[in-house]
Design a protein around this motif. Structure first.
Motif, PDB file in Angstrom:
ATOM      1  N   ILE A 137       0.859  -1.185   0.000  1.00 29.96           N
ATOM      2  CA  ILE A 137       0.000   0.000   0.000  1.00 29.96           C
ATOM      3  C   ILE A 137       0.902   1.244   0.000  1.00 29.96           C
ATOM      4  O   ILE A 137       1.665   1.468   0.950  1.00 29.96           O
ATOM      5  N   ASP A 138       0.789   2.002  -1.079  1.00 30.79           N
ATOM      6  CA  ASP A 138       1.635   3.190  -1.234  1.00 30.79           C
ATOM      7  C   ASP A 138       1.006   4.349  -0.485  1.00 30.79           C
ATOM      8  O   ASP A 138       0.332   5.207  -1.065  1.00 30.79           O
ATOM      9  N   CYS A 139       1.223   4.374   0.836  1.00 31.18           N
ATOM     10  CA  CYS A 139       0.651   5.440   1.669  1.00 31.18           C
ATOM     11  C   CYS A 139       1.541   5.587   2.898  1.00 31.18           C
ATOM     12  O   CYS A 139       1.199   5.124   3.983  1.00 31.18           O
ATOM     13  N   ASN A 140       2.705   6.241   2.684  1.00 39.34           N
ATOM     14  CA  ASN A 140       3.666   6.360   3.776  1.00 39.34           C
ATOM     15  C   ASN A 140       3.155   7.215   4.922  1.00 39.34           C
ATOM     16  O   ASN A 140       3.549   7.044   6.075  1.00 39.34           O
ATOM     17  N   SER A 141       2.282   8.178   4.591  1.00 35.00           N
ATOM     18  CA  SER A 141       1.774   9.066   5.638  1.00 35.00           C
ATOM     19  C   SER A 141       0.561   8.493   6.364  1.00 35.00           C
ATOM     20  O   SER A 141       0.050   9.098   7.304  1.00 35.00           O
ATOM     21  N   CYS A 142       0.089   7.323   5.895  1.00 41.08           N
ATOM     22  CA  CYS A 142      -1.112   6.713   6.518  1.00 41.08           C
ATOM     23  C   CYS A 142      -0.708   5.999   7.792  1.00 41.08           C
ATOM     24  O   CYS A 142       0.140   5.096   7.783  1.00 41.08           O
ATOM     25  N   SER A 143      -1.326   6.374   8.907  1.00 40.60           N
ATOM     26  CA  SER A 143      -1.104   5.658  10.168  1.00 40.60           C
ATOM     27  C   SER A 143      -2.211   4.643  10.432  1.00 40.60           C
ATOM     28  O   SER A 143      -2.058   3.752  11.265  1.00 40.60           O
TER      29      SER A 143
ATOM     30  N   SER B 204       7.766  -5.312   7.395  1.00 41.56           N
ATOM     31  CA  SER B 204       8.322  -4.040   6.913  1.00 41.56           C
ATOM     32  C   SER B 204       7.560  -2.885   7.545  1.00 41.56           C
ATOM     33  O   SER B 204       6.707  -3.091   8.414  1.00 41.56           O
ATOM     34  N   ASP B 205       7.855  -1.658   7.076  1.00 42.75           N
ATOM     35  CA  ASP B 205       7.165  -0.476   7.597  1.00 42.75           C
ATOM     36  C   ASP B 205       5.941  -0.115   6.768  1.00 42.75           C
ATOM     37  O   ASP B 205       5.334   0.943   6.987  1.00 42.75           O
ATOM     38  N   ASP B 206       5.545  -0.984   5.826  1.00 41.99           N
ATOM     39  CA  ASP B 206       4.429  -0.698   4.929  1.00 41.99           C
ATOM     40  C   ASP B 206       3.285  -1.678   5.169  1.00 41.99           C
ATOM     41  O   ASP B 206       3.490  -2.829   5.583  1.00 41.99           O
ATOM     42  N   PHE B 207       2.076  -1.166   4.849  1.00 45.44           N
ATOM     43  CA  PHE B 207       0.929  -2.063   4.791  1.00 45.44           C
ATOM     44  C   PHE B 207       1.051  -2.930   3.530  1.00 45.44           C
ATOM     45  O   PHE B 207       1.377  -2.421   2.442  1.00 45.44           O
TER      46      PHE B 207
ATOM     47  N   VAL C 124       0.074  -5.594   8.857  1.00 49.30           N
ATOM     48  CA  VAL C 124       0.081  -4.270   9.495  1.00 49.30           C
ATOM     49  C   VAL C 124       1.431  -4.053  10.175  1.00 49.30           C
ATOM     50  O   VAL C 124       1.852  -4.882  11.001  1.00 49.30           O
ATOM     51  N   PRO C 125       2.136  -2.924   9.861  1.00 51.01           N
ATOM     52  CA  PRO C 125       3.414  -2.629  10.523  1.00 51.01           C
ATOM     53  C   PRO C 125       3.197  -2.322  12.004  1.00 51.01           C
ATOM     54  O   PRO C 125       2.124  -1.881  12.415  1.00 51.01           O
ATOM     55  N   GLN C 126       4.216  -2.544  12.786  1.00 52.79           N
ATOM     56  CA  GLN C 126       4.136  -2.252  14.214  1.00 52.79           C
ATOM     57  C   GLN C 126       3.981  -0.755  14.430  1.00 52.79           C
ATOM     58  O   GLN C 126       4.664   0.058  13.814  1.00 52.79           O
ATOM     59  N   GLY C 127       3.055  -0.365  15.295  1.00 51.61           N
ATOM     60  CA  GLY C 127       2.800   1.032  15.605  1.00 51.61           C
ATOM     61  C   GLY C 127       1.699   1.653  14.769  1.00 51.61           C
ATOM     62  O   GLY C 127       1.253   2.767  15.063  1.00 51.61           O
TER      63      GLY C 127
ATOM     64  N   MET D 285      -1.242  -2.398  15.945  1.00 47.71           N
ATOM     65  CA  MET D 285      -0.292  -3.505  16.026  1.00 47.71           C
ATOM     66  C   MET D 285       0.819  -3.132  17.002  1.00 47.71           C
ATOM     67  O   MET D 285       1.636  -2.249  16.740  1.00 47.71           O
ATOM     68  N   LYS D 286       0.869  -3.789  18.124  1.00 56.48           N
ATOM     69  CA  LYS D 286       1.883  -3.567  19.135  1.00 56.48           C
ATOM     70  C   LYS D 286       2.842  -4.757  19.170  1.00 56.48           C
ATOM     71  O   LYS D 286       2.587  -5.780  18.532  1.00 56.48           O
ATOM     72  N   PRO D 287       3.928  -4.641  19.917  1.00 54.43           N
ATOM     73  CA  PRO D 287       4.882  -5.759  19.972  1.00 54.43           C
ATOM     74  C   PRO D 287       4.243  -7.065  20.433  1.00 54.43           C
ATOM     75  O   PRO D 287       4.627  -8.141  19.973  1.00 54.43           O
ATOM     76  N   GLU D 288       3.271  -6.969  21.343  1.00 48.81           N
ATOM     77  CA  GLU D 288       2.635  -8.198  21.830  1.00 48.81           C
ATOM     78  C   GLU D 288       1.539  -8.715  20.906  1.00 48.81           C
ATOM     79  O   GLU D 288       1.039  -9.811  21.085  1.00 48.81           O
ATOM     80  N   GLY D 289       1.136  -7.896  19.908  1.00 44.74           N
ATOM     81  CA  GLY D 289       0.126  -8.325  18.957  1.00 44.74           C
ATOM     82  C   GLY D 289      -0.910  -7.256  18.696  1.00 44.74           C
ATOM     83  O   GLY D 289      -0.778  -6.100  19.118  1.00 44.74           O
ATOM     84  N   LEU D 290      -1.961  -7.631  17.985  1.00 46.13           N
ATOM     85  CA  LEU D 290      -3.026  -6.695  17.614  1.00 46.13           C
ATOM     86  C   LEU D 290      -3.848  -6.353  18.849  1.00 46.13           C
ATOM     87  O   LEU D 290      -4.379  -7.223  19.524  1.00 46.13           O
TER      88      LEU D 290
END
Length: 531
Positions: free
Chosen positions: A360-366, A414-417, A476-479, A513-518
């Motif tokens: 998903i090309d949306c770097n600014s999407c949180s 990765s850091d992307d959806f 889903v990337p972490q954070g 998405m956190k380190p322990e999971g969704l």
């Protein structure tokens, strides 16, 4: 020192010397061979053994010694041997006359009793007719105002009953020898036979026999009528079941449903079988399969119809050849259907899958919003059957086979959806299965941070059902967070989360998405409500 044995004679235990045991055993075997193994012979031997035990017991009570050869020979001399039975008739008469003078013992006679056998025993003891003694007792009862009854009761209690043959002989003053025991038992058997013969020739027996025969005829006729009624009821059930079963099979195979649907014992699936099978098997085999299925289901129903009519109308027919022919046809149809079915099952032998991924090309999407697209078939008619999450809709007169995808959410590396779509199917070979997987049609639309997933995937026109499946995975990337739309509950499948929330309760909420999971993003939900 002599060897001794412990033996049991007629229930009494004795100690006997070895040579005496051999002589006694030989004597008893000789008696058994003479009298035979029938019931009468066994009874004679049993009474002889009882008499031998009685003699040994009396001698043992006096001397309290082990049984010797002398004792055994003395018993044999008293009892006699089978060879002694061949004596001349004159000698027998002398023996019997001498035996008649032996001392008698008083017993109650159970064989000639009216009440307790007292008069019968007294008659044998005094050599009188028991009838005379009964008359005397009756007269004394009347004269003594009942005192004779007391005397009778005392004798009944005090005098033992003659139980075995030895006691019956002693009651008549005869020695309990082998010859006398045999004679007594044979006379008893003869008396029983004569009594039974007289009873059979009596009017009472004839009347009783006729009554039993008449009663048996009545029971037989009642049972016969009941059996006929039961047979007719079974025949009616078989007739109706066969008739309406045939209607159900024919109408289900031809027009798709039975007009006798819901009736008892009627097979009536609400499926148009040719179209149903047309989605599963190759062209050309549907008609053959339908014919074979009709034969397999129809022949037993025809047999039920035939047997039912035969039981109801009770007609006779010699149709063994027809029955064997129908059975042969049924087996041929069954084997043919198995062969055809096995040929179609091979299309499901192998499994393969094809996976496509999109970043998903949306770097600014949180936050990525996941929603279900419009159900374009909601207004079309749906068939009344499903195949493993597949549905059939009728669009412009054509049946369209659609399946439901399955959506899952996992952590991204990765850091992307990332969205991956895995297409899986079966086929004869892995190449065939892979080709079937590539022919599955599924779409989803991406608009900025919103993804619209189609509720169904499609199979190309003319292609058959091969257990095609679509698995969608959103990474889903972490954070970062996702939002699950309300309608997405139709396709989400066992999404793992920290709180172990059920899929149906996950929709309409934000998840991070956190380190322990969704994990449910409560803060994001509060901000959305505030806005």
């Amino acid at each position: 020192m002599k060897k001794t044995f412990t033996i049991n004679i007629s229930g009494t235990v004795f100690h006997i010397e070895e040579d005496a045991y051999e002589v006694l055993q030989k004597y008893l075997i000789n008696l058994k061979n003479h009298f035979g193994a029938d019931e009468e012979g066994k009874e004679i031997i049993s009474d002889i053994e009882a008499r031998i035990a009685e003699i040994f017991s009396s001698k043992n009570a006096e001397e309290k010694k082990v049984i010797t050869v002398a004792w055994v020979n003395e018993v044999i001399e008293i009892m006699g041997t089978p060879e002694d039975f061949a004596e001349e008739e004159g000698e027998e008469e002398i023996t019997i006359a001498s035996e008649a003078k032996r001392k008698r013992r008083l017993y109650r006679d159970p064989d000639h009793r009216v009440i307790g056998g007292v008069c019968g025993g007294l008659g044998a003891y005094f050599n009188m007719d028991p009838v005379i003694l009964r008359i005397i007792f009756t007269v004394l009862f009347l004269v003594t105002s009942g005192a004779a009854l007391l005397a009778y009761l005392i004798l009944w209690i005090a005098v033992p009953k003659a139980i075995n043959t030895t006691q019956r002989l002693e009651m008549r003053g005869q020695e309990a020898t082998v010859k006398n025991i045999e004679k007594s038992i044979k006379e008893e058997v003869k008396e029983v036979k004569e009594s039974y013969k007289k009873f059979k020739e009596s009017d009472t027996f004839s009347k009783g026999k006729k009554s039993m025969e008449a009663g048996g005829d009545v029971v037989y006729n009642i049972f016969k009528v009941l059996l006929k009624v039961v047979v007719i009821i079974i025949g009616v059930i078989l007739l109706l079941s066969g008739f309406f079963g045939l209607l159900g099979v024919i109408s289900s195979l031809v027009i798709g449903h039975s007009f006798v649907s819901g009736w008892p014992m009627v097979w009536s699936p609400e499926i148009y079988m040719p179209d149903f099978l047309g989605h599963l098997v190759e062209p050309g085999t549907v008609t053959l399969g339908m014919i074979l299925t009709g034969i397999i289901a129809g022949i037993p129903l025809l047999a039920m119809l035939y047997i039912g009519t035969k039981l109801v109308f009770r007609y006779k027919s010699n149709n063994t050849a027809i029955a064997l022919s129908m059975i042969g046809v049924w087996f041929i149809a069954l084997i043919s259907l198995l062969v055809v079915s096995f040929g179609q099952v091979k299309h499901y032998k192998s499994r393969a899958s094809v996976t496509n991924s999109q970043v998903i090309d949306c770097n600014s999407c949180s936050t990525l919003y996941l929603k279900l697209g419009e159900d374009k078939y909601n207004d079309y008619a749906e068939m009344d059957w499903e195949i493993d999450n597949y549905k059939v809709y009728v669009v412009d007169g054509e049946e369209v086979l659609v399946g439901e995808p399955r959506l899952d959410v996992i952590r991204s590396n990765s850091d992307d959806f990332v969205i991956t779509v895995k297409s899986a199917s079966r086929g004869k070979t892995r190449e065939d299965a892979k080709e079937n997987s590539q022919e599955i049609i599924y779409n989803y639309n991406l608009n900025d941070s919103t993804v619209l997933f189609d509720p169904y995937f499609f199979i190309e026109e003319g292609k058959k059902w091969r257990n095609q499946e679509i698995f969608i995975t959103v990474k889903v990337p972490q954070g970062k967070s996702i939002y699950l739309g309300d309608n997405l509950v139709k396709i989400i499948h066992d999404i793992e989360n920290v709180s172990n929330t059920w899929d149906g309760d996950m929709v309409g909420k934000y998840w991070v998405m956190k380190p322990e999971g969704l994990t449910e993003n409560i803060l994001e939900e509060q901000n959305t409500e505030t806005e």
